[in-house]
Design an enzyme around this catalytic site. Structure first.
Site, PDB file in Angstrom:
ATOM      1  N   PHE A  18      -0.112  23.006  16.506  1.00 54.27           N
ATOM      2  CA  PHE A  18      -0.443  24.660  16.621  1.00 54.27           C
ATOM      3  C   PHE A  18      -1.224  25.060  15.155  1.00 54.27           C
ATOM      4  O   PHE A  18      -1.139  23.863  14.117  1.00 54.27           O
ATOM      5  CB  PHE A  18       0.859  25.363  16.516  1.00 54.27           C
ATOM      6  CG  PHE A  18       0.978  26.094  17.932  1.00 54.27           C
ATOM      7  CD1 PHE A  18       0.708  25.636  19.195  1.00 54.27           C
ATOM      8  CD2 PHE A  18       1.429  27.673  17.816  1.00 54.27           C
ATOM      9  CE1 PHE A  18       0.862  26.215  20.182  1.00 54.27           C
ATOM     10  CE2 PHE A  18       1.707  28.085  18.968  1.00 54.27           C
ATOM     11  CZ  PHE A  18       1.237  27.438  20.309  1.00 54.27           C
ATOM     12  N   HIS A  47      -3.478  38.644  17.232  1.00 51.68           N
ATOM     13  CA  HIS A  47      -3.600  37.056  17.628  1.00 51.68           C
ATOM     14  C   HIS A  47      -5.032  36.881  18.028  1.00 51.68           C
ATOM     15  O   HIS A  47      -5.522  37.686  18.788  1.00 51.68           O
ATOM     16  CB  HIS A  47      -2.851  37.153  18.905  1.00 51.68           C
ATOM     17  CG  HIS A  47      -2.452  35.587  19.435  1.00 51.68           C
ATOM     18  ND1 HIS A  47      -3.480  34.906  19.984  1.00 51.68           N
ATOM     19  CD2 HIS A  47      -1.391  34.934  19.280  1.00 51.68           C
ATOM     20  CE1 HIS A  47      -2.838  33.756  20.079  1.00 51.68           C
ATOM     21  NE2 HIS A  47      -1.960  33.674  19.855  1.00 51.68           N
ATOM     22  N   GLU A  83      -2.112  30.061  21.622  1.00 51.58           N
ATOM     23  CA  GLU A  83      -2.725  29.193  20.657  1.00 51.58           C
ATOM     24  C   GLU A  83      -2.667  27.720  20.836  1.00 51.58           C
ATOM     25  O   GLU A  83      -3.600  27.085  20.510  1.00 51.58           O
ATOM     26  CB  GLU A  83      -2.013  29.402  19.274  1.00 51.58           C
ATOM     27  CG  GLU A  83      -2.635  28.825  17.992  1.00 51.58           C
ATOM     28  CD  GLU A  83      -1.671  29.349  16.927  1.00 51.58           C
ATOM     29  OE1 GLU A  83      -1.806  30.510  16.532  1.00 51.58           O
ATOM     30  OE2 GLU A  83      -1.342  28.514  16.057  1.00 51.58           O
ATOM     31  N   LEU A  97      -2.365  38.132  26.466  1.00 51.31           N
ATOM     32  CA  LEU A  97      -2.344  36.665  25.605  1.00 51.31           C
ATOM     33  C   LEU A  97      -2.765  35.507  26.169  1.00 51.31           C
ATOM     34  O   LEU A  97      -2.437  35.028  27.217  1.00 51.31           O
ATOM     35  CB  LEU A  97      -0.925  36.441  24.916  1.00 51.31           C
ATOM     36  CG  LEU A  97      -0.559  35.136  24.022  1.00 51.31           C
ATOM     37  CD1 LEU A  97      -1.336  35.323  22.694  1.00 51.31           C
ATOM     38  CD2 LEU A  97       0.925  35.088  23.922  1.00 51.31           C
ATOM     39  N   ARG A 124      -3.355  32.604  11.908  1.00 52.24           N
ATOM     40  CA  ARG A 124      -3.982  33.298  12.816  1.00 52.24           C
ATOM     41  C   ARG A 124      -4.706  34.340  12.284  1.00 52.24           C
ATOM     42  O   ARG A 124      -5.452  35.017  12.623  1.00 52.24           O
ATOM     43  CB  ARG A 124      -2.823  34.035  13.590  1.00 52.24           C
ATOM     44  CG  ARG A 124      -2.045  32.882  14.628  1.00 52.24           C
ATOM     45  CD  ARG A 124      -0.947  33.506  15.442  1.00 52.24           C
ATOM     46  NE  ARG A 124      -0.511  32.579  16.530  1.00 52.24           N
ATOM     47  CZ  ARG A 124       0.342  32.710  17.003  1.00 52.24           C
ATOM     48  NH1 ARG A 124       1.115  33.848  16.871  1.00 52.24           N
ATOM     49  NH2 ARG A 124       0.802  31.944  17.850  1.00 52.24           N
ATOM     50  N   HIS A 132      -0.272  41.643  18.134  1.00 54.26           N
ATOM     51  CA  HIS A 132       0.634  40.578  18.820  1.00 54.26           C
ATOM     52  C   HIS A 132       2.137  40.539  18.310  1.00 54.26           C
ATOM     53  O   HIS A 132       2.863  40.486  19.046  1.00 54.26           O
ATOM     54  CB  HIS A 132      -0.096  39.330  18.356  1.00 54.26           C
ATOM     55  CG  HIS A 132       0.879  38.143  19.212  1.00 54.26           C
ATOM     56  ND1 HIS A 132       1.101  38.127  20.491  1.00 54.26           N
ATOM     57  CD2 HIS A 132       1.298  37.046  18.717  1.00 54.26           C
ATOM     58  CE1 HIS A 132       1.709  37.120  20.837  1.00 54.26           C
ATOM     59  NE2 HIS A 132       1.761  36.192  19.765  1.00 54.26           N
ATOM     60  N   ARG A 164       2.689  35.273  10.345  1.00 54.16           N
ATOM     61  CA  ARG A 164       3.569  34.244  11.083  1.00 54.16           C
ATOM     62  C   ARG A 164       2.665  33.237  11.717  1.00 54.16           C
ATOM     63  O   ARG A 164       1.777  33.490  12.178  1.00 54.16           O
ATOM     64  CB  ARG A 164       4.286  34.899  12.232  1.00 54.16           C
ATOM     65  CG  ARG A 164       5.197  34.057  13.198  1.00 54.16           C
ATOM     66  CD  ARG A 164       6.059  34.974  13.978  1.00 54.16           C
ATOM     67  NE  ARG A 164       5.222  35.366  15.265  1.00 54.16           N
ATOM     68  CZ  ARG A 164       4.655  34.760  16.120  1.00 54.16           C
ATOM     69  NH1 ARG A 164       4.601  33.395  16.354  1.00 54.16           N
ATOM     70  NH2 ARG A 164       3.922  35.435  17.263  1.00 54.16           N
ATOM     71  N   GLN A 211       0.479  41.208  13.093  1.00 61.24           N
ATOM     72  CA  GLN A 211      -0.284  40.053  13.433  1.00 61.24           C
ATOM     73  C   GLN A 211      -1.275  40.401  14.537  1.00 61.24           C
ATOM     74  O   GLN A 211      -0.809  40.980  15.547  1.00 61.24           O
ATOM     75  CB  GLN A 211       0.401  38.717  13.668  1.00 61.24           C
ATOM     76  CG  GLN A 211      -0.184  37.841  14.198  1.00 61.24           C
ATOM     77  CD  GLN A 211       0.485  36.400  14.262  1.00 61.24           C
ATOM     78  OE1 GLN A 211       1.328  36.186  15.248  1.00 61.24           O
ATOM     79  NE2 GLN A 211       0.418  35.702  13.102  1.00 61.24           N
TER      80      GLN A 211
END
Lengths: 590, 120, 234
Positions: free
Chosen positions: A121, A245, A258, A255, A289, A356, A401, A243
């Site tokens: 990730f 995304h 990732e 969504l 991100r 997000h 995050r 955040q």
């Protein structure tokens, strides 16, 4: 208030998502009288939409993996305003918490050795950033949140947790000492309003992504916990940190994990160029991100966006082959076909940065105890109130995050809250009962709404609020735009407080719930706006055109928004982990 | 409330199995009878056929299969549609009454069948 | 103009349910059914339905759309509208609370009946219990259920006996644990399923398979359970 029912519990958890149900499970196992209040049936909570996985150093993909490396990544990812004691706790306790989930039955994908499958990730490294990309995100295909949420619900069922499903908490009840002694809640099916009294009230109400027009968040993510806390006069921390995304499906906002990039997918602009190689030469598409989202917006602003409007980029996956896509990313294939009419096996998916996750929230310590600060800046525990999951700001995410850390956050700190409350209950919690006037105070908003006449439509006001936030507090921010946004919000406050409730019926009145949710959305939006304007630097997800650099001299700290005077204060970041050396702030590159 | 006290084997698995096995026996029996009827049959030939003990036993098997098959099938239908949940207390009365009627009918047919097979 | 006909019932106001018609301008877009409902609700706030994730994973908005159960959020108009008409009703067979919202407690009770949680009587190891990818693959097509109730409420056997027949959703989850190599309660689970109602009211008509928005196959899972029961009994 004489005719209102009171229901009493040792512990009440508001919110039936991952954090709430993990906390509830801990308390239910301890034998204390525990209830979960959830505005939806628990498996409909937004945790269900988490896809890619839960990041944790369980040393499956790499037997040498070390939770300290995960800690390093998380501190760096937070742009150094994550509290290092909390991050240390999360990363070190994480493996135990993940193994517990597996023992409960979570159907993780597996390696050939039979261990939990881990995928790469964004923002993950080995050996404190020196050893290249790590694969640390434990996954159940691309439905990890679904698997986790259902497993936790099943665990609670096994342990006889009491659920108040489709009940909606409206406001905090505080006693004369300022301690939290429960909440007011509505049974949606009958419309009955009750006082739910509790020695420990745990907020696990999730995020508030619906303050933005374009969001990956569910309709239910309306910041109810934040709204209630602010109305009760409690501060929120780092609430400007939102955040975006990188990969929300263009148009729909849905969504795309990732994990797509973790499995080898990458982003391209209209020229077919893999542009992340320019912005993050090492990590490329697996940079933080915030970095990827900004790079995408830069591409779009500079005219290299895709589509007739040039307003998105493409996520290329077809080179992974049908077998990998169908075994590792089956849910993504479904979503892409449904919402983008693109089959990832053959075509790229149109994506755009989409709101997000709320990094900020109710400040807490590692035990989930909600905090405020006194006049001299010392942390003070708010008696009776706890928070965990997205609504809380422990803070493990700081200004940005990392992917897969939200599920770990909610499991670890849901569990920690439960453990701490269990201990506190055993030692005895004494709080004065709420008086009639305390309860009346908590009922005032609901009473006002129930007796309202006239006013504007909730749906129209919500749309206006979301558009304002989208336009003035998006990926890139600047003084002028934010000032305008704050003005618009000031105008909206009165209109939203007086929003219309035409339907006054009792049975499953979703119009009433939506009006109450709108109040909460507004509280979150206003706090976001004022805190964002105040933080005069760029850090993590908070990127300003007018202050493009990180300012460690003035802003290596948490922001604290106090609702009473609408003031933004500062709170020190914890740089004192217990078992490892402090990670000193460095320039953040990927 | 609908219970399983009146079901054939009081177990879903055994009922299911009985239903399948009895179905196969009935199919075999009807094929056997059909093949004898197909070219036309007279009284002499028919009587000769049933003079064989194995034909009588086979017929009895088919008769008992039919009884079991019918009971299970009708029991399922009655417990679907004639229930307290759908009709209130009268559902129970109606269902039990019909079950009794069906049971007596099947019993009479079985006794009559045995009489026919061994009585002539 | 699309004709949208919605089942309306508010127990405080209406003596009995009725269908209310709306004219809806799609502006040529192939919207999802949920988008249509959201837009109608922004005009008439009394229209009542459940919704949450709006991407087909939370299972809130199971509805009967033009006669077929499905999720409103992932059903485009092009897949359901016939003759320019969209008829929206609550999921059949369950008591209606208001408009498109049904009381799902009987559905959940059947789910709980199968003890849908892992049972393993050996002490847990310090790490995860190992499971081969092949054993894990047996759970595919089972664990993905979102409890939307589209299947069970399209099943006549569930309509007649929602208190005794577990229904396709519950049985799918029952098999999810029977098939899990980590679960040791197989015998106890099967013993609870052996009566004539829990499993055997399934007559294999596959309505459940036809409507499942996640493409799962409860009938096949029920077949597996039946085979396990048979091999246990014989």
């Amino acid at each position: 208030m004489a005719n209102m029912r009171t229901i009493s519990f040792d512990g009440v958890i508001v919110g039936g998502g991952g954090a709430g149900m993990r906390a509830a499970l801990q308390l239910a196992q301890s034998g204390y009288k525990t209830a979960v209040i959830s505005k939806v049936f628990p498996t409909r909570s937004h945790t269900v939409s988490a896809q890619g996985g839960i990041t944790c150093a369980i040393a499956s993909a790499d037997p040498q993996d070390d939770w300290r490396w995960h800690m390093y990544d998380t501190v760096k990812g937070s742009d150094y305003i994550g509290d290092q004691d909390a991050i240390e706790y999360m990363c070190s306790v994480g493996p135990e918490a993940v193994f517990e989930l597996e023992h409960m039955g979570l159907p993780f994908s597996r390696t050939e050795e039979g261990r939990i499958y881990q995928r790469p990730f964004g923002g993950q490294s080995k050996n404190f950033g020196e050893g290249g990309q790590a694969a640390r995100t434990c996954a159940a295909a691309d439905r990890t949140g679904h698997a986790l949420l259902h497993t936790l619900y099943q665990g609670n069922m096994k342990n006889n947790t009491v659920f108040f499903n489709e009940w909606y908490a409206t406001d905090i009840v505080k006693n004369q000492d300022g301690a939290v002694v429960g909440v007011i809640a509505i049974c949606m099916e009958t419309g009955e309003t009750v006082y739910v009294k509790s020695k420990a009230t745990v907020f696990a109400t999730g995020g508030a992504g619906r303050i933005y027009a374009s969001t990956t968040n569910a309709h239910i993510n309306t910041g109810d916990g934040i709204g209630m806390a602010l109305r009760a006069g409690f501060p929120v921390q780092d609430i400007e940190m939102w955040q975006f995304h990188p990969t929300g499906i263009h148009g729909a906002g849905v969504l795309v994990t990732e994990g797509c990039r973790g499995e080898g997918g990458y982003l391209v602009n209209k020229d077919g160029e893999r542009f992340m190689e320019r912005y993050a030469p090492n990590a490329k598409d697996l940079a933080g991100r915030d970095v990827v989202a900004r790079s995408m917006v830069m591409e779009i602003l500079e005219g290299r966006g895709c589509g007739p409007e040039g307003d998105h980029v493409y996520l290329k996956l077809d080179h992974l082959g049908e077998e990998v896509l169908h075994s590792r990313l089956p849910g993504i294939c479904e979503l892409s076909e449904t919402f983008a009419h693109a089959n990832p096996v053959h075509e790229p998916v149109p994506v755009v940065p989409t709101c997000h996750y709320m990094m900020g929230g109710i400040p807490t310590n590692v035990h989930g105890q909600a905090l405020t600060v006194d006049a001299s800046g010392n942390d003070v525990v708010i008696p009776g109130l706890y928070a965990c999951g997205e609504v809380a700001c422990v803070s493990v995410h700081g200004a940005n995050r990392l992917g897969g850390n939200s599920l770990l956050d909610l499991v670890v700190f849901g569990r920690a809250s439960g453990l701490f409350i269990e201990k506190a209950l055993r030692e005895g919690i004494e709080m004065r009962d709420a008086s009639d006037s305390d309860i009346e105070q908590a009922m005032s908003r609901l009473d006002k709404l129930n007796n309202s006449t006239g006013g504007e439509k909730v749906a129209d006001l919500r749309k206006e609020l979301q558009t304002t936030m989208q336009n003035h507090f998006g990926v890139f921010r600047n003084e002028k735009f934010m000032q305008e946004g704050i003005q618009k919000l000031a105008d909206l406050r009165g209109r939203i407080e007086n929003a219309a409730l035409e339907d006054k019926s009792q049975a499953f009145n979703t119009a009433r719930i939506e009006a109450l949710e709108l109040h909460n959305l507004f509280e979150v939006a206003e706090a976001t706006a004022i805190a964002a304007e105040e933080r005069k630097e760029s850090r993590g997800a908070h990127a300003r055109d007018d202050y493009q650099d990180r300012d460690d001299e003035n802003w290596l700290c948490h922001s604290m928004y106090f609702p009473g005077e609408k003031r933004v204060g500062k709170r020190a970041v914890n740089f004192a982990p217990k078992t490892v050396d402090t990670f000193q702030p460095k320039t953040r590159t990927y | 409330m609908v219970t399983a006290v009146t079901s054939f084997g009081r177990s879903g698995t055994s009922d299911w199995l009985v239903q399948r096995v009895s179905g196969v026996i009935l199919l075999a029996y009807f094929l056997f009878i059909g093949s004898n009827l197909i070219g036309g049959v007279d009284y002499i030939a028919w009587k000769a056929l049933f003079a064989h003990t194995w034909v009588k036993v086979f017929s009895l098997m088919a008769l008992l299969s039919l009884a079991a098959h019918a009971w299970i099938g009708i029991w399922v239908v009655l417990t679907d549609y004639l229930t307290e949940r759908l009709m209130g207390a009268k559902g129970n009365v109606l269902r039990v009454a019909l079950q009794l009627l069906v049971m007596v009918t099947i019993f009479v047919y079985v006794v009559w069948g045995v009489q026919i097979l061994w009585g002539y | 103009m699309l004709k949208v006909s919605i089942y309306r019932y508010n127990p405080e106001v209406d003596d009995k349910p009725y269908m209310q018609d709306f004219d809806f301008d799609t502006q040529g877009k192939d919207l999802m059914v949920l988008d249509v409902l959201e837009q109608l609700k922004s005009q008439d706030t009394t229209i009542t339905y459940r919704r949450s994730c709006r991407e087909g994973v939370c299972g809130s908005d199971g509805l009967n759309m033009n006669g077929k159960n499905g999720l409103a959020c992932i059903t485009p108009l092009s897949a359901t509208v016939k003759g320019n008409k969209l008829v929206l009703r609550p999921l059949p067979g369950l008591p209606v609370i208001r408009d498109l919202i049904v009381d799902m407690s009987m559905f959940y009770a059947q789910y709980e009946k199968v003890q849908p949680y892992l049972q393993n009587n050996s002490p847990a190891p310090a790490i995860e219990r190992l499971q081969s990818p092949e054993d894990r693959a047996k759970l595919d097509g089972l664990y993905e259920c979102i409890l939307c109730a589209c299947c069970s409420t399209s099943c006549p056997s569930f309509w007649w006996n929602p208190d005794r027949f577990i229904g396709p959703a519950g049985l799918l989850q029952s098999y999810r644990f029977l098939a899990d190599s980590r679960d040791t309660a197989t015998e106890e689970r099967l013993a609870k399923l052996d009566d004539p109602f829990s499993v055997f009211r399934c007559h294999g008509i596959q309505n459940c398979v036809n409507v499942c928005p996640k493409g799962l196959n409860p009938t096949r899972a029920i077949g597996h359970i039946r085979n396990m029961l048979l091999s246990r009994a014989t």
